[in-house]
Motif scaffolding. Structure first.
Motif, PDB file in Angstrom:
ATOM      1  N   THR A   4      -3.445 -49.163 -17.900  1.00 17.96           N
ATOM      2  CA  THR A   4      -2.360 -48.216 -17.697  1.00 17.96           C
ATOM      3  C   THR A   4      -2.807 -47.164 -16.698  1.00 17.96           C
ATOM      4  OG1 THR A   4      -1.661 -48.542 -19.980  1.00 17.96           O
ATOM      5  CG2 THR A   4      -0.850 -46.583 -18.884  1.00 17.96           C
ATOM      6  N   SER A   5      -1.899 -46.767 -15.837  1.00 20.02           N
ATOM      7  CA  SER A   5      -2.251 -45.765 -14.825  1.00 20.02           C
ATOM      8  C   SER A   5      -2.331 -44.373 -15.443  1.00 20.02           C
ATOM      9  CB  SER A   5      -1.209 -45.762 -13.703  1.00 20.02           C
ATOM     10  OG  SER A   5      -0.001 -45.204 -14.168  1.00 20.02           O
ATOM     11  N   ARG A  10      -0.096 -39.488 -18.178  1.00 16.42           N
ATOM     12  CA  ARG A  10       0.288 -38.088 -18.001  1.00 16.42           C
ATOM     13  C   ARG A  10       1.773 -37.892 -18.332  1.00 16.42           C
ATOM     14  NH1 ARG A  10      -1.946 -37.208 -13.281  1.00 16.42           N
ATOM     15  NH2 ARG A  10      -3.761 -36.190 -14.137  1.00 16.42           N
ATOM     16  N   HIS A  11       2.615 -38.828 -17.886  1.00 20.96           N
ATOM     17  CA  HIS A  11       4.051 -38.743 -18.162  1.00 20.96           C
ATOM     18  C   HIS A  11       4.304 -38.816 -19.669  1.00 20.96           C
ATOM     19  CE1 HIS A  11       8.362 -39.277 -17.831  1.00 20.96           C
ATOM     20  NE2 HIS A  11       8.248 -40.336 -18.612  1.00 20.96           N
ATOM     21  N   GLN A  15       5.855 -35.878 -22.225  1.00 20.15           N
ATOM     22  CA  GLN A  15       7.009 -36.097 -23.094  1.00 20.15           C
ATOM     23  C   GLN A  15       6.651 -35.985 -24.579  1.00 20.15           C
ATOM     24  OE1 GLN A  15      10.117 -36.425 -21.738  1.00 20.15           O
ATOM     25  NE2 GLN A  15       8.984 -36.022 -19.854  1.00 20.15           N
ATOM     26  N   HIS A  16       5.425 -36.408 -24.925  1.00 20.78           N
ATOM     27  CA  HIS A  16       4.983 -36.441 -26.325  1.00 20.78           C
ATOM     28  C   HIS A  16       3.556 -35.898 -26.414  1.00 20.78           C
ATOM     29  CE1 HIS A  16       8.430 -39.047 -27.082  1.00 20.78           C
ATOM     30  NE2 HIS A  16       8.056 -39.726 -26.017  1.00 20.78           N
ATOM     31  N   PRO A  17       3.386 -34.578 -26.323  1.00 22.16           N
ATOM     32  CA  PRO A  17       2.045 -34.006 -26.320  1.00 22.16           C
ATOM     33  C   PRO A  17       1.302 -34.282 -27.631  1.00 22.16           C
ATOM     34  CG  PRO A  17       3.712 -32.278 -26.242  1.00 22.16           C
ATOM     35  CD  PRO A  17       4.424 -33.575 -26.233  1.00 22.16           C
ATOM     36  N   ALA A  18      -0.002 -34.400 -27.513  1.00 27.92           N
ATOM     37  CA  ALA A  18      -0.853 -34.572 -28.694  1.00 27.92           C
ATOM     38  C   ALA A  18      -0.810 -33.290 -29.515  1.00 27.92           C
ATOM     39  CB  ALA A  18      -2.282 -34.882 -28.256  1.00 27.92           C
ATOM     40  N   HIS A  55      -2.458 -31.656 -10.629  1.00 24.89           N
ATOM     41  CA  HIS A  55      -2.901 -32.364 -11.843  1.00 24.89           C
ATOM     42  C   HIS A  55      -4.270 -31.904 -12.332  1.00 24.89           C
ATOM     43  CE1 HIS A  55       0.572 -34.887 -11.341  1.00 24.89           C
ATOM     44  NE2 HIS A  55       0.156 -35.240 -10.147  1.00 24.89           N
ATOM     45  N   LEU A  56      -4.541 -30.602 -12.182  1.00 24.01           N
ATOM     46  CA  LEU A  56      -5.789 -30.047 -12.697  1.00 24.01           C
ATOM     47  C   LEU A  56      -5.623 -29.756 -14.185  1.00 24.01           C
ATOM     48  CD1 LEU A  56      -6.817 -27.510  -9.904  1.00 24.01           C
ATOM     49  CD2 LEU A  56      -7.581 -29.867 -10.213  1.00 24.01           C
ATOM     50  N   SER A  57      -6.691 -29.921 -14.933  1.00 27.45           N
ATOM     51  CA  SER A  57      -6.653 -29.564 -16.350  1.00 27.45           C
ATOM     52  C   SER A  57      -6.722 -28.037 -16.466  1.00 27.45           C
ATOM     53  CB  SER A  57      -7.828 -30.194 -17.092  1.00 27.45           C
ATOM     54  OG  SER A  57      -9.036 -29.567 -16.704  1.00 27.45           O
ATOM     55  N   LEU A  58      -6.378 -27.533 -17.648  1.00 29.69           N
ATOM     56  CA  LEU A  58      -6.476 -26.090 -17.844  1.00 29.69           C
ATOM     57  C   LEU A  58      -7.917 -25.622 -17.710  1.00 29.69           C
ATOM     58  CD1 LEU A  58      -3.935 -25.577 -20.754  1.00 29.69           C
ATOM     59  CD2 LEU A  58      -3.614 -25.154 -18.315  1.00 29.69           C
TER      60      LEU A  58
END
Length: 77
Positions: A4-5, A10-11, A15-18, A55-58
């Motif tokens: 999976t890409s 990320r998408h 839509q469904h955050p952990a 697309h950088l992480s926090l």
């Protein structure tokens, strides 16, 4: 690998955050101070660009800007 890409993952996470990991009171206070400082020091458009467009992480944004939820000095005992 799941074949999976990163974009698909990320998408799905957008839509469904952990679920968030519970934090201690000390961590919550530190994060709140860091968030307030970030809002003062980093324009919303720049934060949006770094997080959504680059697309950088926090953590990467914190490292880049020097804004961190960790206290600047260790707690004295």
């Amino acid at each position: 690998m799941l074949d999976t890409s990163a974009a698909a993952v990320r998408h799905l996470l957008d839509q469904h955050p952990a679920p968030a990991i519970p934090v201690t009171k000390t961590q919550a206070r530190a994060a709140g101070r860091a968030f307030n400082r970030a809002m003062e020091d980093l324009p919303e458009a720049e934060l949006t660009r770094l997080y959504l467009d680059e697309h950088l992480s926090l953590q990467q944004i914190a490292d880049l800007t020097g804004i961190s939820p960790r206290p600047a000095h260790p707690t004295r005992r």
